[in-house]
Motif scaffolding. Sequence first.
Motif, PDB file in Angstrom:
ATOM      1  N   PHE A  31      -8.085 -12.477 -31.671  1.00  0.00           N
ATOM      2  CA  PHE A  31      -9.113 -11.658 -32.328  1.00  0.00           C
ATOM      3  C   PHE A  31      -9.062 -10.225 -31.795  1.00  0.00           C
ATOM      4  N   TYR A  32      -8.992 -10.062 -30.476  1.00  0.00           N
ATOM      5  CA  TYR A  32      -8.987  -8.707 -29.893  1.00  0.00           C
ATOM      6  C   TYR A  32      -7.661  -7.992 -30.154  1.00  0.00           C
ATOM      7  N   GLU A  33      -6.555  -8.786 -30.185  1.00  0.00           N
ATOM      8  CA  GLU A  33      -5.255  -8.148 -30.458  1.00  0.00           C
ATOM      9  C   GLU A  33      -5.210  -7.565 -31.864  1.00  0.00           C
ATOM     10  N   ASP A  34      -5.762  -8.341 -32.827  1.00  0.00           N
ATOM     11  CA  ASP A  34      -5.702  -7.926 -34.243  1.00  0.00           C
ATOM     12  C   ASP A  34      -6.778  -6.920 -34.603  1.00  0.00           C
ATOM     13  N   ASN A 100      -3.916  -7.332 -20.625  1.00  0.00           N
ATOM     14  CA  ASN A 100      -2.627  -7.018 -21.271  1.00  0.00           C
ATOM     15  C   ASN A 100      -2.827  -6.279 -22.587  1.00  0.00           C
ATOM     16  N   ILE A 101      -3.893  -6.660 -23.322  1.00  0.00           N
ATOM     17  CA  ILE A 101      -4.181  -5.924 -24.572  1.00  0.00           C
ATOM     18  C   ILE A 101      -4.541  -4.477 -24.214  1.00  0.00           C
ATOM     19  N   ALA A 102      -5.384  -4.340 -23.171  1.00  0.00           N
ATOM     20  CA  ALA A 102      -5.800  -2.978 -22.752  1.00  0.00           C
ATOM     21  C   ALA A 102      -4.567  -2.163 -22.323  1.00  0.00           C
ATOM     22  N   ARG A 103      -3.641  -2.794 -21.585  1.00  0.00           N
ATOM     23  CA  ARG A 103      -2.434  -2.063 -21.126  1.00  0.00           C
ATOM     24  C   ARG A 103      -1.639  -1.549 -22.322  1.00  0.00           C
ATOM     25  N   LYS A 104      -1.429  -2.427 -23.325  1.00  0.00           N
ATOM     26  CA  LYS A 104      -0.652  -2.018 -24.512  1.00  0.00           C
ATOM     27  C   LYS A 104      -1.345  -0.867 -25.231  1.00  0.00           C
ATOM     28  N   VAL A 117      -7.616  -3.603 -13.119  1.00  0.00           N
ATOM     29  CA  VAL A 117      -7.829  -4.544 -12.016  1.00  0.00           C
ATOM     30  C   VAL A 117      -8.248  -5.910 -12.564  1.00  0.00           C
ATOM     31  N   LEU A 118      -7.513  -6.944 -12.158  1.00  0.00           N
ATOM     32  CA  LEU A 118      -7.875  -8.312 -12.547  1.00  0.00           C
ATOM     33  C   LEU A 118      -8.867  -8.856 -11.525  1.00  0.00           C
TER      34      LEU A 118
END
Length: 294
Positions: A31-34, A100-104, A117-118
């Motif tokens: 959902f967040y990726e799309d 990972n979504i935020a990094r992209k 930070v995780l």
Amino acid sequence: MKEAKAWEYYSEEEILEANKLKYESDAIVKFYEDFEEPKYTYREYDVVFSAVVEMLKPHLSGPLRAVDMCGGAGKGAFTLKKCCPEAEVTLVDLSEKMLNIARKRAVKEGFTDIEMVLSDAYSFLAEDREYDVVIFSSAIHHFKDPVNLLKTASKMLSPQGVIITIADPNRLKSTRRFKFFEFLAADRNYKKMILSNLFKAKEKPDVFDVAEYQAYYGIEDELLCKELRKIGLRPLIHLRYPAGESCFTRIMPYVGLFWAFSLVLAKDDRYAKEVPRLRTRIKENMPFAISFVD
Ligand SMILES: C[S@@+](CC[C@H](N)C(=O)[O-])C[C@H]1O[C@@H](n2cnc3c(N)ncnc32)[C@H](O)[C@@H]1O
């Protein structure tokens, strides 16, 4: 969804576990990726963040330092960077997949200097760090006790620092009026989901999503502010607004649906004289009607 005891009997740790499961699940990550940000405008972020940055700047001796707690795909962190490109920004989230979504997205938007930070929020807040702005965007409803969360976060504030909470629902979220508008605004798939949840809830009223309980029922925002005052956090701004699709944000105020809220909190009275200007800036720039709670 999980067979549930009453919300009151869940501990903060159990809610944390529910959030970990949810935000590492393939469905929510997809959902967040799309998710296409322009679908919703989120203009309230720009408006509130810009006004706060403008207020803070004269009080800073170096670049503004900000942390986006429970930052997920990065909306809060990225908006802050847009308002204040020289800011040093950290984004914290418990889900590696969300990070990972935020990094992209950070690469796509050219924000290569955001620290990611995780960590779960309380573990991070125990670290020895200092920030001028601590952001919780659509985040405090994921905790059993938002007062304790914000009190803990205030220990990380610099002397001139402020906390911003934004995009959390208040109790209007559980009214029929809201549910009607939510249904109208939903696309086909979301409509199907709303209807199927409605039937599930009728069959088994004790079943609910532990991670999202307060997203469904909303937070008592006035009570929250009262409790925050008692522990020495001063709401400079307590704003209610009609979040969502832009056409609905224009209609909702006519039926009193200021269902989302945002707070700007300080540790002392240093900004007291600047509050009227802060309010005016926010009111003038918001594209829809808003309401301040005193
Ligand atoms: C509704 S999303 C909001 C994401 C982002 N702040 C935004 O406004 O789009 C909630 C996020 O909070 C994170 N989260 C939930 N509980 C958390 C906790 N206890 N510590 C850190 N992150 C948490 C989830 O992984 C998820 O990314």
